[in-house]
Write an enzyme that holds these catalytic residues in place. Structure first.
Site, PDB file in Angstrom:
ATOM      1  N   SER A 145      -6.491  -9.124   7.644  1.00 10.73           N
ATOM      2  CA  SER A 145      -7.375  -8.145   7.024  1.00 10.73           C
ATOM      3  C   SER A 145      -8.312  -8.871   6.082  1.00 10.73           C
ATOM      4  O   SER A 145      -8.014  -9.982   5.620  1.00 10.73           O
ATOM      5  CB  SER A 145      -6.532  -7.122   6.249  1.00 10.73           C
ATOM      6  OG  SER A 145      -7.328  -6.335   5.391  1.00 10.73           O
ATOM      7  N   TYR A 158       0.624  -4.500  -0.238  1.00  9.03           N
ATOM      8  CA  TYR A 158      -0.021  -4.815   1.040  1.00  9.03           C
ATOM      9  C   TYR A 158      -0.927  -6.037   0.912  1.00  9.03           C
ATOM     10  O   TYR A 158      -0.891  -6.940   1.755  1.00  9.03           O
ATOM     11  CB  TYR A 158      -0.824  -3.598   1.511  1.00  9.03           C
ATOM     12  CG  TYR A 158      -1.565  -3.799   2.809  1.00  9.03           C
ATOM     13  CD1 TYR A 158      -0.904  -3.658   4.024  1.00  9.03           C
ATOM     14  CD2 TYR A 158      -2.922  -4.109   2.824  1.00  9.03           C
ATOM     15  CE1 TYR A 158      -1.579  -3.833   5.231  1.00  9.03           C
ATOM     16  CE2 TYR A 158      -3.607  -4.288   4.014  1.00  9.03           C
ATOM     17  CZ  TYR A 158      -2.933  -4.144   5.215  1.00  9.03           C
ATOM     18  OH  TYR A 158      -3.605  -4.326   6.397  1.00  9.03           O
ATOM     19  N   LYS A 162      -0.701  -9.641   2.907  1.00  9.90           N
ATOM     20  CA  LYS A 162      -1.778 -10.200   3.722  1.00  9.90           C
ATOM     21  C   LYS A 162      -2.195 -11.584   3.207  1.00  9.90           C
ATOM     22  O   LYS A 162      -2.494 -12.484   4.003  1.00  9.90           O
ATOM     23  CB  LYS A 162      -2.979  -9.255   3.738  1.00  9.90           C
ATOM     24  CG  LYS A 162      -2.745  -7.992   4.551  1.00  9.90           C
ATOM     25  CD  LYS A 162      -2.422  -8.305   6.003  1.00  9.90           C
ATOM     26  CE  LYS A 162      -2.205  -7.069   6.835  1.00  9.90           C
ATOM     27  NZ  LYS A 162      -1.789  -7.361   8.228  1.00  9.90           N
TER      28      LYS A 162
END
Length: 340
Positions: A145, A158, A162
């Protein structure tokens, strides 16, 4: 281009395959006639995804697994290779998250997100890589991402996962290059995508969560993953102009971006509708165990189904040649004028 004949015997495994990018990716590979293992937790979601892969022309295999369990992931790889054959392409997509300010996330929630969204990638890679090395072939695609480079508010767990995947990917790639290994790892950095996660990710926000616009449809992301699997020598791919813009801004002026996101990051991740207290929650248990949520989320009307930047990224050689010819033409024109 129809690649069905070329890829009919290809064996592909996709984690997080019951919805969103994972499901769209599984169907995209199925469209080429591949044998596709779909790995996730939700029974209903997996069954529906398998039907889509089959309808697209692929041969699906459903494997229910929680990627946070290293032993279960190893057993899943055994099952896939026993049923379908040696894995040619492994795609890591599975994740979960918590939408909330950091001080409203409990330690066990942060741990769970990390175990799924980061260690799930590690465990799967750990299980399949030795097999690929022994065979002297194979590709692992890590779906990342823009948030692998640029953290945003309300998604500390999150974003941390990542960022961790990015570091893991870079280290592993260096090792494989050192070994002159024929096995490849590549990473695809995604923009905001219209996936079901916004229906089922645990949220403590006062309003319904949403992806930060611009929003892309899952099949755009899936096409990037398939392309990366076919061209895995590049260290990573960026999908969407927003990803390029975000990463460029973060490289040039990260402090400015901090302040901008502090002002806009809370409101841009929420709709104007109040949060539903009865919304499903997939942190510990799959939200799609008994109900299929499909591939896409609820933002179709605000999503785009194309990415000129992605096309340019995949055809940079052609664009470079065209640019070179254009510059040569300009130079020739200038030289002709000067010689008059």
């Amino acid at each position: 281009m129809n690649d069905t004949g070329t890829h009919r015997n290809q064996v592909v495994a996709v984690t997080g395959a019951s919805g969103g990018i994972g499901r769209a990716t599984a169907v995209a590979f199925g469209r080429r006639g591949a044998k596709v293992a779909l790995l996730a937790r939700g029974t209903a979601g997996l069954a529906a995804a398998a039907d889509e892969v089959r309808a697209a022309g692929g041969h699906p295999l459903v494997v229910e697994v929680d990627v946070a369990d290293a032993d279960a992931v190893t057993a899943a790889v055994d099952t896939v290779e026993k049923e379908l054959g040696p894995v040619d392409v492994w795609v890591n997509v599975a994740f979960t998250s918590v939408f909330a300010p950091f001080d409203e996330i409990a330690p066990e929630e942060f741990r769970r997100v990390t175990e799924v969204a980061y260690l799930g990638y590690v465990y799967a890679t750990m299980a399949v890589l030795p097999r690929m090395k022994k065979r002297g072939r194979g590709t692992i695609v890590q779906v990342g991402s823009a948030l692998a480079y640029r953290g945003i508010p309300l998604q500390t767990a999150y974003c941390g996962a990542k960022h961790a995947i990015q570091g893991f990917h870079e280290s592993l790639r260096c090792e494989l290059l050192h070994e002159n290994s024929p096995v490849h790892v590549t990473m695809v950095q995604m923009p905001a995508v219209n996936t079901p996660q916004f229906r089922w990710v645990r949220s403590r926000l006062p309003k319904k969560p949403q992806p930060v616009p611009p929003i892309y449809e899952p099949h755009v992301a899936a096409s990037a993953v398939v392309y990366a699997a076919d061209h895995p020598k590049r260290r990573e791919y960026w999908v969407g102009g927003s990803t390029v813009g975000t990463l460029a801004a973060n490289a040039i002026a990260p402090g400015v971006l901090d302040r901008y996101l502090a002002r806009t990051g809370f409101s841009s991740q929420q709709t104007d509708q109040p949060s539903d207290p009865d919304r499903p929650d997939n942190l510990e248990q799959p939200a799609d165990e008994h109900h299929d949520y499909g591939t896409r989320g609820p933002f179709d009307e605000r999503s785009t189904d194309r990415s000129p930047q992605l096309w340019a990224s995949q055809h940079h050689g052609l664009l470079g040649a065209i640019g070179g010819l254009a510059l040569a033409g300009i130079a020739a024109g200038v030289g002709a004028r000067r010689s008059r």
